[in-house]
Design an enzyme around this catalytic site. Structure first.
Site, PDB file in Angstrom:
ATOM      1  N   ARG A   1      -5.124  -3.485   2.111  1.00 20.01           N
ATOM      2  CA  ARG A   1      -6.538  -3.554   2.459  1.00 20.01           C
ATOM      3  C   ARG A   1      -7.040  -4.994   2.447  1.00 20.01           C
ATOM      4  O   ARG A   1      -7.872  -5.380   3.279  1.00 20.01           O
ATOM      5  CB  ARG A   1      -7.364  -2.689   1.506  1.00 20.01           C
ATOM      6  CG  ARG A   1      -7.158  -1.185   1.724  1.00 20.01           C
ATOM      7  CD  ARG A   1      -7.895  -0.352   0.707  1.00 20.01           C
ATOM      8  NE  ARG A   1      -7.683   1.075   0.928  1.00 20.01           N
ATOM      9  CZ  ARG A   1      -7.607   1.980  -0.028  1.00 20.01           C
ATOM     10  NH1 ARG A   1      -7.722   1.603  -1.299  1.00 20.01           N
ATOM     11  NH2 ARG A   1      -7.415   3.247   0.261  1.00 20.01           N
TER      12      ARG A   1
ATOM     13  N   CYS B   1       4.898  -2.431  -3.201  1.00 18.50           N
ATOM     14  CA  CYS B   1       3.461  -2.659  -3.000  1.00 18.50           C
ATOM     15  C   CYS B   1       3.130  -4.137  -3.177  1.00 18.50           C
ATOM     16  O   CYS B   1       1.971  -4.508  -3.311  1.00 18.50           O
ATOM     17  CB  CYS B   1       2.638  -1.815  -3.961  1.00 18.50           C
ATOM     18  SG  CYS B   1       2.874  -2.218  -5.686  1.00 18.50           S
TER      19      CYS B   1
ATOM     20  N   LYS C   1       0.983   8.529  -1.192  1.00 18.79           N
ATOM     21  CA  LYS C   1       0.988   7.064  -1.069  1.00 18.79           C
ATOM     22  C   LYS C   1       1.354   6.386  -2.386  1.00 18.79           C
ATOM     23  O   LYS C   1       1.686   5.204  -2.404  1.00 18.79           O
ATOM     24  CB  LYS C   1      -0.353   6.555  -0.558  1.00 18.79           C
ATOM     25  CG  LYS C   1      -1.509   6.732  -1.509  1.00 18.79           C
ATOM     26  CD  LYS C   1      -2.809   6.223  -0.891  1.00 18.79           C
ATOM     27  CE  LYS C   1      -3.989   6.400  -1.824  1.00 18.79           C
ATOM     28  NZ  LYS C   1      -3.894   5.580  -3.038  1.00 18.79           N
TER      29      LYS C   1
END
Length: 313
Positions: A136, A246, A87
Protein backbone atom coordinates in the site's frame (compact mmCIF):
# COMPACT_ATOMS: atom_id res chain seq x y z
CA UNK A 1 -34.99 -51.69 23.16
CA UNK A 2 -33.53 -50.16 19.99
CA UNK A 3 -29.80 -49.57 20.07
CA UNK A 4 -28.41 -46.74 17.98
CA UNK A 5 -25.09 -48.03 16.68
CA UNK A 6 -24.08 -44.65 15.30
CA UNK A 7 -21.70 -43.09 17.78
CA UNK A 8 -21.71 -39.31 18.20
CA UNK A 9 -18.68 -37.76 16.56
CA UNK A 10 -16.31 -35.59 18.54
CA UNK A 11 -16.49 -31.90 17.63
CA UNK A 12 -14.03 -30.43 15.17
CA UNK A 13 -12.02 -27.68 16.86
CA UNK A 14 -11.26 -24.49 14.94
CA UNK A 15 -8.14 -22.59 15.98
CA UNK A 16 -8.53 -18.86 15.47
CA UNK A 17 -6.99 -15.58 16.44
CA UNK A 18 -9.05 -13.66 18.98
CA UNK A 19 -9.46 -10.38 17.15
CA UNK A 20 -13.05 -9.46 16.36
CA UNK A 21 -12.54 -10.01 12.63
CA UNK A 22 -10.79 -13.37 13.10
CA UNK A 23 -13.57 -14.52 15.41
CA UNK A 24 -16.20 -13.46 12.87
CA UNK A 25 -14.41 -15.53 10.24
CA UNK A 26 -14.14 -18.58 12.49
CA UNK A 27 -17.78 -18.28 13.57
CA UNK A 28 -18.80 -17.98 9.92
CA UNK A 29 -17.06 -21.27 9.13
CA UNK A 30 -18.49 -22.80 12.30
CA UNK A 31 -22.04 -21.91 11.24
CA UNK A 32 -21.57 -23.38 7.77
CA UNK A 33 -20.10 -26.62 9.10
CA UNK A 34 -22.81 -26.94 11.75
CA UNK A 35 -25.43 -26.45 9.05
CA UNK A 36 -23.85 -29.47 7.38
CA UNK A 37 -24.37 -31.55 10.50
CA UNK A 38 -20.96 -31.22 12.12
CA UNK A 39 -20.24 -30.36 15.74
CA UNK A 40 -17.78 -27.47 16.05
CA UNK A 41 -15.88 -25.82 18.90
CA UNK A 42 -13.65 -22.73 18.74
CA UNK A 43 -10.19 -22.36 20.27
CA UNK A 44 -9.27 -18.68 20.54
CA UNK A 45 -5.55 -17.84 20.51
CA UNK A 46 -3.29 -14.80 20.52
CA UNK A 47 -0.44 -14.90 18.00
CA UNK A 48 2.88 -13.08 17.99
CA UNK A 49 1.60 -11.05 15.06
CA UNK A 50 -1.14 -9.74 17.35
CA UNK A 51 1.29 -8.97 20.17
CA UNK A 52 4.03 -7.13 18.29
CA UNK A 53 2.53 -3.79 17.31
CA UNK A 54 5.50 -1.43 17.44
CA UNK A 55 7.31 -2.80 14.37
CA UNK A 56 6.33 -3.64 10.81
CA UNK A 57 5.78 -7.30 9.94
CA UNK A 58 8.62 -7.23 7.43
CA UNK A 59 11.02 -6.51 10.31
CA UNK A 60 9.82 -9.13 12.79
CA UNK A 61 9.25 -12.28 10.80
CA UNK A 62 6.55 -11.60 8.24
CA UNK A 63 2.96 -12.72 7.90
CA UNK A 64 3.70 -16.18 9.30
CA UNK A 65 3.57 -14.61 12.76
CA UNK A 66 -0.22 -14.70 12.46
CA UNK A 67 -0.43 -18.45 11.83
CA UNK A 68 2.42 -20.21 13.67
CA UNK A 69 0.62 -20.62 16.99
CA UNK A 70 -2.47 -21.89 15.18
CA UNK A 71 -0.36 -24.44 13.29
CA UNK A 72 1.18 -25.58 16.58
CA UNK A 73 -2.33 -26.22 17.92
CA UNK A 74 -3.04 -28.37 14.85
CA UNK A 75 0.26 -30.22 15.22
CA UNK A 76 -0.35 -30.96 18.91
CA UNK A 77 -3.92 -32.13 18.28
CA UNK A 78 -5.53 -29.29 20.25
CA UNK A 79 -7.32 -28.16 17.10
CA UNK A 80 -8.36 -29.73 13.80
CA UNK A 81 -8.50 -26.77 11.46
CA UNK A 82 -7.47 -23.12 11.34
CA UNK A 83 -9.31 -20.32 9.56
CA UNK A 84 -7.04 -17.66 8.06
CA UNK A 85 -7.32 -14.48 6.07
CA UNK A 86 -5.52 -15.91 3.07
CA UNK A 87 -3.39 -12.80 2.57
CA UNK A 88 -1.81 -13.56 5.97
CA UNK A 89 -0.83 -17.12 5.05
CA UNK A 90 2.80 -17.67 3.95
CA UNK A 91 3.22 -18.82 0.36
CA UNK A 92 4.80 -22.10 1.48
CA UNK A 93 3.14 -24.08 4.27
CA UNK A 94 5.25 -26.20 6.62
CA UNK A 95 5.62 -29.89 5.83
CA UNK A 96 2.60 -31.83 7.05
CA UNK A 97 0.10 -29.00 6.53
CA UNK A 98 -2.20 -28.23 3.62
CA UNK A 99 -4.70 -25.66 2.48
CA UNK A 100 -7.84 -27.79 2.43
CA UNK A 101 -10.38 -25.18 1.40
CA UNK A 102 -10.61 -21.69 -0.08
CA UNK A 103 -14.02 -20.08 0.34
CA UNK A 104 -15.84 -17.65 -1.93
CA UNK A 105 -14.13 -14.29 -1.87
CA UNK A 106 -15.45 -11.11 -0.30
CA UNK A 107 -14.55 -7.77 -1.89
CA UNK A 108 -10.77 -7.98 -2.50
CA UNK A 109 -10.22 -4.24 -2.91
CA UNK A 110 -8.62 -1.67 -0.61
CA UNK A 111 -10.70 1.03 1.06
CA UNK A 112 -9.92 4.61 2.05
CA UNK A 113 -11.29 5.54 5.48
CA UNK A 114 -11.32 9.07 6.82
CA UNK A 115 -13.57 11.08 9.17
CA UNK A 116 -13.08 14.24 7.13
CA UNK A 117 -12.04 13.54 3.54
CA UNK A 118 -14.12 11.70 0.93
CA UNK A 119 -11.20 10.37 -1.07
CA UNK A 120 -7.44 10.21 -1.29
CA UNK A 121 -7.57 12.98 -3.90
CA UNK A 122 -9.17 15.37 -1.39
CA UNK A 123 -6.34 15.10 1.15
CA UNK A 124 -4.30 18.30 1.49
CA UNK A 125 -0.64 18.10 0.53
CA UNK A 126 1.50 16.56 3.28
CA UNK A 127 -1.42 14.81 4.98
CA UNK A 128 -0.61 11.78 7.14
CA UNK A 129 -1.99 8.46 5.87
CA UNK A 130 -1.69 5.30 7.93
CA UNK A 131 -0.68 1.86 6.67
CA UNK A 132 2.09 -0.60 7.52
CA UNK A 133 1.70 -2.53 4.25
CA UNK A 134 4.71 -2.00 2.00
CA UNK A 135 2.44 -2.75 -0.97
CA UNK A 136 0.00 0.00 0.00
CA UNK A 137 2.87 2.39 0.71
CA UNK A 138 4.29 1.91 -2.80
CA UNK A 139 0.91 2.28 -4.47
CA UNK A 140 0.04 5.34 -2.37
CA UNK A 141 3.35 6.93 -3.34
CA UNK A 142 2.51 6.33 -6.99
CA UNK A 143 -0.88 8.00 -6.55
CA UNK A 144 0.10 10.83 -4.17
CA UNK A 145 3.86 11.26 -3.70
CA UNK A 146 3.23 14.36 -1.58
CA UNK A 147 1.58 12.45 1.28
CA UNK A 148 3.31 11.44 4.52
CA UNK A 149 2.81 7.71 5.13
CA UNK A 150 3.06 6.56 8.74
CA UNK A 151 2.99 3.01 10.21
CA UNK A 152 -0.35 1.63 11.37
CA UNK A 153 -0.49 -1.72 13.18
CA UNK A 154 -3.11 -3.45 15.29
CA UNK A 155 -6.41 -5.15 14.65
CA UNK A 156 -9.18 -3.44 12.73
CA UNK A 157 -10.78 -1.79 15.76
CA UNK A 158 -7.40 -0.50 16.97
CA UNK A 159 -6.66 1.04 13.58
CA UNK A 160 -10.03 2.76 13.44
CA UNK A 161 -9.56 4.07 16.99
CA UNK A 162 -6.18 5.59 16.08
CA UNK A 163 -7.79 7.25 13.07
CA UNK A 164 -10.64 8.65 15.17
CA UNK A 165 -8.14 9.99 17.71
CA UNK A 166 -6.71 12.18 14.97
CA UNK A 167 -3.38 10.41 14.48
CA UNK A 168 -4.04 10.19 10.72
CA UNK A 169 -5.99 12.16 8.13
CA UNK A 170 -6.94 8.85 6.53
CA UNK A 171 -6.04 5.17 6.56
CA UNK A 172 -6.18 2.35 4.02
CA UNK A 173 -7.76 -0.97 5.00
CA UNK A 174 -9.07 -4.07 3.27
CA UNK A 175 -12.69 -3.53 2.29
CA UNK A 176 -13.50 -7.15 3.13
CA UNK A 177 -12.85 -6.79 6.85
CA UNK A 178 -14.94 -3.64 7.14
CA UNK A 179 -17.83 -5.25 5.31
CA UNK A 180 -17.68 -8.47 7.33
CA UNK A 181 -17.91 -6.56 10.60
CA UNK A 182 -20.76 -4.34 9.44
CA UNK A 183 -18.50 -1.29 9.14
CA UNK A 184 -19.01 -0.58 5.44
CA UNK A 185 -20.37 2.86 6.37
CA UNK A 186 -16.82 3.85 7.41
CA UNK A 187 -15.62 3.45 3.82
CA UNK A 188 -15.26 6.78 2.01
CA UNK A 189 -13.78 5.40 -1.20
CA UNK A 190 -13.02 1.95 -2.59
CA UNK A 191 -9.92 1.81 -4.76
CA UNK A 192 -10.45 0.02 -8.05
CA UNK A 193 -7.59 -2.35 -8.95
CA UNK A 194 -6.47 0.12 -11.62
CA UNK A 195 -5.74 2.58 -8.78
CA UNK A 196 -4.47 0.25 -6.07
CA UNK A 197 -3.86 -3.39 -6.95
CA UNK A 198 -4.85 -5.72 -4.07
CA UNK A 199 -2.62 -8.15 -2.22
CA UNK A 200 -2.52 -11.82 -3.23
CA UNK A 201 -5.43 -13.61 -1.56
CA UNK A 202 -6.99 -10.46 -0.13
CA UNK A 203 -10.66 -10.92 0.78
CA UNK A 204 -10.49 -14.74 0.70
CA UNK A 205 -10.61 -17.16 3.62
CA UNK A 206 -8.38 -20.23 3.63
CA UNK A 207 -8.78 -23.24 5.90
CA UNK A 208 -5.61 -25.07 6.92
CA UNK A 209 -5.46 -28.65 8.22
CA UNK A 210 -2.89 -31.34 8.86
CA UNK A 211 -2.15 -33.40 5.76
CA UNK A 212 -3.98 -36.69 5.52
CA UNK A 213 -7.15 -35.62 7.34
CA UNK A 214 -9.57 -37.03 4.77
CA UNK A 215 -12.45 -36.63 7.24
CA UNK A 216 -11.87 -32.89 7.35
CA UNK A 217 -11.35 -32.71 3.60
CA UNK A 218 -14.77 -34.24 3.06
CA UNK A 219 -16.41 -31.96 5.62
CA UNK A 220 -14.87 -28.84 4.07
CA UNK A 221 -15.52 -29.72 0.43
CA UNK A 222 -18.97 -28.06 0.32
CA UNK A 223 -17.46 -24.79 1.56
CA UNK A 224 -14.87 -24.55 -1.23
CA UNK A 225 -15.32 -22.09 -4.10
CA UNK A 226 -13.37 -23.34 -7.10
CA UNK A 227 -13.10 -20.09 -9.05
CA UNK A 228 -11.81 -18.23 -6.01
CA UNK A 229 -9.36 -21.06 -5.31
CA UNK A 230 -8.00 -20.90 -8.85
CA UNK A 231 -7.69 -17.13 -8.70
CA UNK A 232 -5.84 -16.95 -5.40
CA UNK A 233 -3.58 -19.85 -6.42
CA UNK A 234 -2.43 -17.78 -9.41
CA UNK A 235 -1.97 -14.69 -7.22
CA UNK A 236 -0.02 -16.57 -4.56
CA UNK A 237 2.18 -18.14 -7.23
CA UNK A 238 3.33 -14.65 -8.21
CA UNK A 239 4.27 -13.92 -4.60
CA UNK A 240 6.02 -17.25 -4.16
CA UNK A 241 8.05 -16.77 -7.36
CA UNK A 242 9.04 -13.27 -6.20
CA UNK A 243 10.29 -14.52 -2.84
CA UNK A 244 7.06 -15.03 -0.91
CA UNK A 245 7.89 -12.25 1.53
CA UNK A 246 6.15 -9.17 2.94
CA UNK A 247 9.51 -7.35 2.87
CA UNK A 248 8.93 -5.99 -0.64
CA UNK A 249 5.96 -4.07 -2.08
CA UNK A 250 4.16 -6.66 -4.21
CA UNK A 251 0.57 -6.90 -5.42
CA UNK A 252 -1.14 -9.67 -7.39
CA UNK A 253 -4.79 -9.77 -8.37
CA UNK A 254 -6.83 -11.91 -10.73
CA UNK A 255 -10.17 -11.13 -12.39
CA UNK A 256 -12.34 -13.38 -14.53
CA UNK A 257 -14.04 -12.41 -17.77
CA UNK A 258 -16.04 -15.43 -18.83
CA UNK A 259 -13.58 -18.31 -18.91
CA UNK A 260 -10.52 -16.04 -19.10
CA UNK A 261 -8.47 -15.13 -16.05
CA UNK A 262 -6.57 -11.85 -16.24
CA UNK A 263 -3.78 -11.79 -13.68
CA UNK A 264 -2.10 -8.48 -12.84
CA UNK A 265 0.89 -7.85 -10.64
CA UNK A 266 2.76 -4.80 -9.42
CA UNK A 267 6.20 -4.54 -7.85
CA UNK A 268 7.70 -1.57 -6.04
CA UNK A 269 11.20 -0.70 -4.91
CA UNK A 270 11.30 -0.97 -1.12
CA UNK A 271 13.50 2.15 -1.01
CA UNK A 272 11.02 4.04 -3.15
CA UNK A 273 13.67 5.12 -5.66
CA UNK A 274 12.50 3.10 -8.68
CA UNK A 275 9.18 3.51 -10.48
CA UNK A 276 6.36 1.05 -9.92
CA UNK A 277 6.41 -1.92 -12.31
CA UNK A 278 3.04 -3.31 -13.39
CA UNK A 279 2.38 -6.27 -15.72
CA UNK A 280 -0.46 -8.61 -16.66
CA UNK A 281 -1.23 -11.78 -18.57
CA UNK A 282 -4.46 -13.51 -19.57
CA UNK A 283 -5.28 -17.19 -19.94
CA UNK A 284 -8.41 -19.09 -20.92
CA UNK A 285 -6.84 -22.43 -19.97
CA UNK A 286 -7.10 -22.18 -16.17
CA UNK A 287 -8.88 -25.40 -15.27
CA UNK A 288 -6.99 -26.66 -12.23
CA UNK A 289 -4.59 -25.50 -9.53
CA UNK A 290 -1.53 -26.47 -11.58
CA UNK A 291 -2.54 -24.27 -14.52
CA UNK A 292 -3.38 -21.41 -12.17
CA UNK A 293 0.02 -21.76 -10.53
CA UNK A 294 1.71 -21.72 -13.96
CA UNK A 295 -0.02 -18.45 -14.86
CA UNK A 296 1.25 -16.89 -11.65
CA UNK A 297 4.82 -18.00 -12.38
CA UNK A 298 4.56 -16.56 -15.91
CA UNK A 299 3.42 -13.18 -14.56
CA UNK A 300 6.28 -13.20 -12.05
CA UNK A 301 8.69 -13.78 -14.94
CA UNK A 302 7.24 -10.73 -16.66
CA UNK A 303 7.87 -8.69 -13.51
CA UNK A 304 11.48 -9.86 -13.42
CA UNK A 305 11.95 -9.10 -17.12
CA UNK A 306 10.68 -5.57 -16.48
CA UNK A 307 13.25 -5.01 -13.74
CA UNK A 308 11.66 -6.34 -10.55
CA UNK A 309 13.97 -8.19 -8.17
CA UNK A 310 13.22 -11.25 -6.08
CA UNK A 311 12.92 -10.81 -2.35
CA UNK A 312 15.51 -12.64 -0.26
CA UNK A 313 15.04 -13.72 3.37
Amino acid sequence: MTINSKQPTAPFVIATRESRLAMWQAEHVQALLEAGGHSIRLLGMTTKGDQILDRTLSKVGGKGLFVKELELALEEGRADLAVHSLKDVPMELPEGFELACVMEREDPRDAFVSPQYASLAELPRGSVVGTSSLRRQALLRALRPDLKIEPLRGNLDTRLRKLDEGQYAGIVLAAAGLKRLGLASRIRHIFEPEEMLPSAGQGALGIEIRSGRTDLGQALAPLAHQQTWLTVTAERAVSRAMGGSCSVPLAAHGRWSGNTLRLEAAWGDVAGKLPLIRVHQESSDITDLASADALGVAVAERLKAAGATVSTP
